[in-house]
Structures are given as C-alpha cells and as structure tokens.
Scaffold this motif. Structure first.
Motif, PDB file in Angstrom:
ATOM      1  N   ILE A 131       0.841  -1.189   0.000  1.00 29.06           N
ATOM      2  CA  ILE A 131       0.000   0.000   0.000  1.00 29.06           C
ATOM      3  C   ILE A 131       0.879   1.243   0.000  1.00 29.06           C
ATOM      4  CG2 ILE A 131      -0.129   0.036   2.519  1.00 29.06           C
ATOM      5  CD1 ILE A 131      -2.906   1.213   2.311  1.00 29.06           C
ATOM      6  N   GLU A 132       0.398   2.302  -0.615  1.00 27.30           N
ATOM      7  CA  GLU A 132       1.021   3.617  -0.538  1.00 27.30           C
ATOM      8  C   GLU A 132       0.051   4.570   0.153  1.00 27.30           C
ATOM      9  OE1 GLU A 132       4.161   4.028  -4.272  1.00 27.30           O
ATOM     10  OE2 GLU A 132       2.297   5.190  -4.253  1.00 27.30           O
ATOM     11  N   ILE A 133       0.558   5.320   1.105  1.00 28.17           N
ATOM     12  CA  ILE A 133      -0.259   6.280   1.840  1.00 28.17           C
ATOM     13  C   ILE A 133       0.340   7.668   1.645  1.00 28.17           C
ATOM     14  CG2 ILE A 133      -1.223   6.911   4.078  1.00 28.17           C
ATOM     15  CD1 ILE A 133      -0.735   4.031   4.985  1.00 28.17           C
ATOM     16  N   LYS A 134      -0.481   8.617   1.287  1.00 30.78           N
ATOM     17  CA  LYS A 134      -0.011   9.975   1.052  1.00 30.78           C
ATOM     18  C   LYS A 134       0.344  10.659   2.363  1.00 30.78           C
ATOM     19  CE  LYS A 134      -1.453  14.439  -0.859  1.00 30.78           C
ATOM     20  NZ  LYS A 134      -2.572  15.205  -1.471  1.00 30.78           N
ATOM     21  N   MET A 135       1.486  11.350   2.378  1.00 36.28           N
ATOM     22  CA  MET A 135       1.876  12.178   3.517  1.00 36.28           C
ATOM     23  C   MET A 135       1.596  13.642   3.194  1.00 36.28           C
ATOM     24  SD  MET A 135       5.435  10.631   5.062  1.00 36.28           S
ATOM     25  CE  MET A 135       6.409  10.931   3.577  1.00 36.28           C
ATOM     26  N   GLU A 136       1.210  14.386   4.205  1.00 35.30           N
ATOM     27  CA  GLU A 136       0.974  15.817   4.030  1.00 35.30           C
ATOM     28  C   GLU A 136       2.051  16.601   4.765  1.00 35.30           C
ATOM     29  OE1 GLU A 136      -2.924  16.937   5.164  1.00 35.30           O
ATOM     30  OE2 GLU A 136      -3.928  15.517   3.822  1.00 35.30           O
ATOM     31  N   ALA A 137       2.619  17.607   4.107  1.00 35.94           N
ATOM     32  CA  ALA A 137       3.604  18.472   4.754  1.00 35.94           C
ATOM     33  C   ALA A 137       2.883  19.342   5.783  1.00 35.94           C
ATOM     34  CB  ALA A 137       4.313  19.337   3.724  1.00 35.94           C
ATOM     35  N   LEU A 138       3.392  19.359   7.005  1.00 36.20           N
ATOM     36  CA  LEU A 138       2.793  20.145   8.078  1.00 36.20           C
ATOM     37  C   LEU A 138       3.663  21.356   8.364  1.00 36.20           C
ATOM     38  CD1 LEU A 138       1.813  17.265  10.542  1.00 36.20           C
ATOM     39  CD2 LEU A 138       0.381  18.377   8.822  1.00 36.20           C
TER      40      LEU A 138
END
Length: 213
Positions: A19-26
């Motif tokens: 699986i690939e999960i998107k990361m969000e820049a914080l």
C-alpha cells in the motif's frame, strides 16, 4: 491489562500486502515553518484528522478533547512524557473501535489521550503502527510505502543487507550509528517528529570545536 481482558488489539479488517499512503507536509506559524509530515487518519467514523508521523513516538496519541469527540472509552490512566510543551502529562489509554489510515483499517485499538495540546497538530502516529510491514518513508514524494517484510539470511540480516545500514531498536526507538565531526560517534534516534537536531553534552565534549551559544 485488566481492562483489555486478553482481547487482541489493532486487528486488521483485511489483509493488505502492499500500500502507498499519502503524507501531508505540516507547517506552523505565519512563516509556514516546516513541522514535519502527517497522515490522514479516521477515528471511529466520527472524525478525520492529520496526525504527525513521528518515528520517535509509539502508537497513536491524541488530545483528550478529540478522544471524547470520537466517543472513545477510557481504559486506564497513563503518564505521558514527550507530549506537549512542558513535563509529563497525566492522560489515559482510550479504546477506539475503528481506525482507518489510507486503505488500512484496524478494529479494537487503543490510543493514548493527553490533556495537553500537541505542538499545533491533531496528534501523533508512530511507525510501529505498521510494524508488520517493511516501511519506506519517501519524503520527496510525500508517500509512505508499506510492503511485505524482507526475507532474512541465517544470521538474521536481510537478504539484501548490502543495501541497508545497520540500526538498533530500544523499545519503539530506532537508533543508527552516527559520526559527528569525524571525531566522535554515537547512537542517534531517528525522530521525524523532532524539529531540531540534538546531541548529548557527553558527545559534544568530545568535539572541542563545538561552542555553546
């Protein structure tokens, strides 16, 4: 342990091999200073929040306010260190029926609830949540890749050991041997939730060129 009563926790709803999960820049503050990377997580189908991906923490930690909002149930009191802006906090372990992260779904989970705000984020999530997988944090692509664990040789090392750097584990911490200034070496914790690099006074004293400001 009494509250869990022998129940299995973090039970996958279904087997997911890759699986690939998107990361969000914080970011934080008006200057948009980079805080780290986060994952979108849905809790009990009542709230979807962005949790700081923190390799220096274990499991999921959320605020008590959020724990109450999603209808979690208190299991036991717990002292939490390294959360919030000052000293240990008296929080509790909370039972969450369902947690969804990307295409992964877990049932019968427990999380850590703290009464304090968590550094301008909704909470934190440690990579040990995905401990059954080989984890790749692709920061330039803003993705977490989860794949089956690597095959191992007789000595316990991965079959492709030459492509890896040896690391050590201490609890949920991942430590790597690090050379500093070509004069000192030590074990450094990989902590994606930290916003600065730190070094112990003992190691710093081995490098005369270092000065305190």
């Amino acid at each position: 342990m009494k509250a869990l009563a022998g129940r299995k926790t973090w039970v996958p709803a279904r087997e997911v091999e890759r699986i690939e999960i998107k990361m969000e820049a914080l970011t934080v503050g008006s200057r948009m200073v980079r805080r780290g990377y986060g994952l979108r997580v849905r809790l009990n189908d009542r709230a979807t929040v962005t949790l700081l991906l923190d390799t220096g923490s274990s499991g999921i930690t959320i605020t008590r306010k959020l724990a109450e909002k999603i209808g979690s149930r208190k299991l036991s009191e717990q002292a939490l260190e390294g959360v919030g802006k000052s000293g240990p906090a008296v929080g509790y372990k909370a039972w969450v029926d369902k947690i969804v992260i990307g295409d992964l779904e877990f049932h019968d989970c427990f999380v850590h609830a703290t009464p304090r705000e968590i550094a301008e984020v909704d909470g934190t999530i440690g990579t040990d949540v995905f401990s059954q997988y080989l984890i790749t944090l692709d920061l330039p692509a803003h993705k977490v890749r989860l794949e089956p664990a690597l095959a191992r040789r007789d000595d316990g090392m991965p079959a492709q050991a030459e492509a890896f750097t040896q690391a050590f584990t201490f609890g949920h911490f991942l430590l790597v041997p690090t050379e500093v200034g070509k004069k000192a070496t030590g074990l450094f914790v990989i902590d994606s939730g930290a916003n600065a690099n730190t070094i112990s006074p003992e190691l710093a004293r081995l490098m005369p060129e270092m000065r305190a400001f």
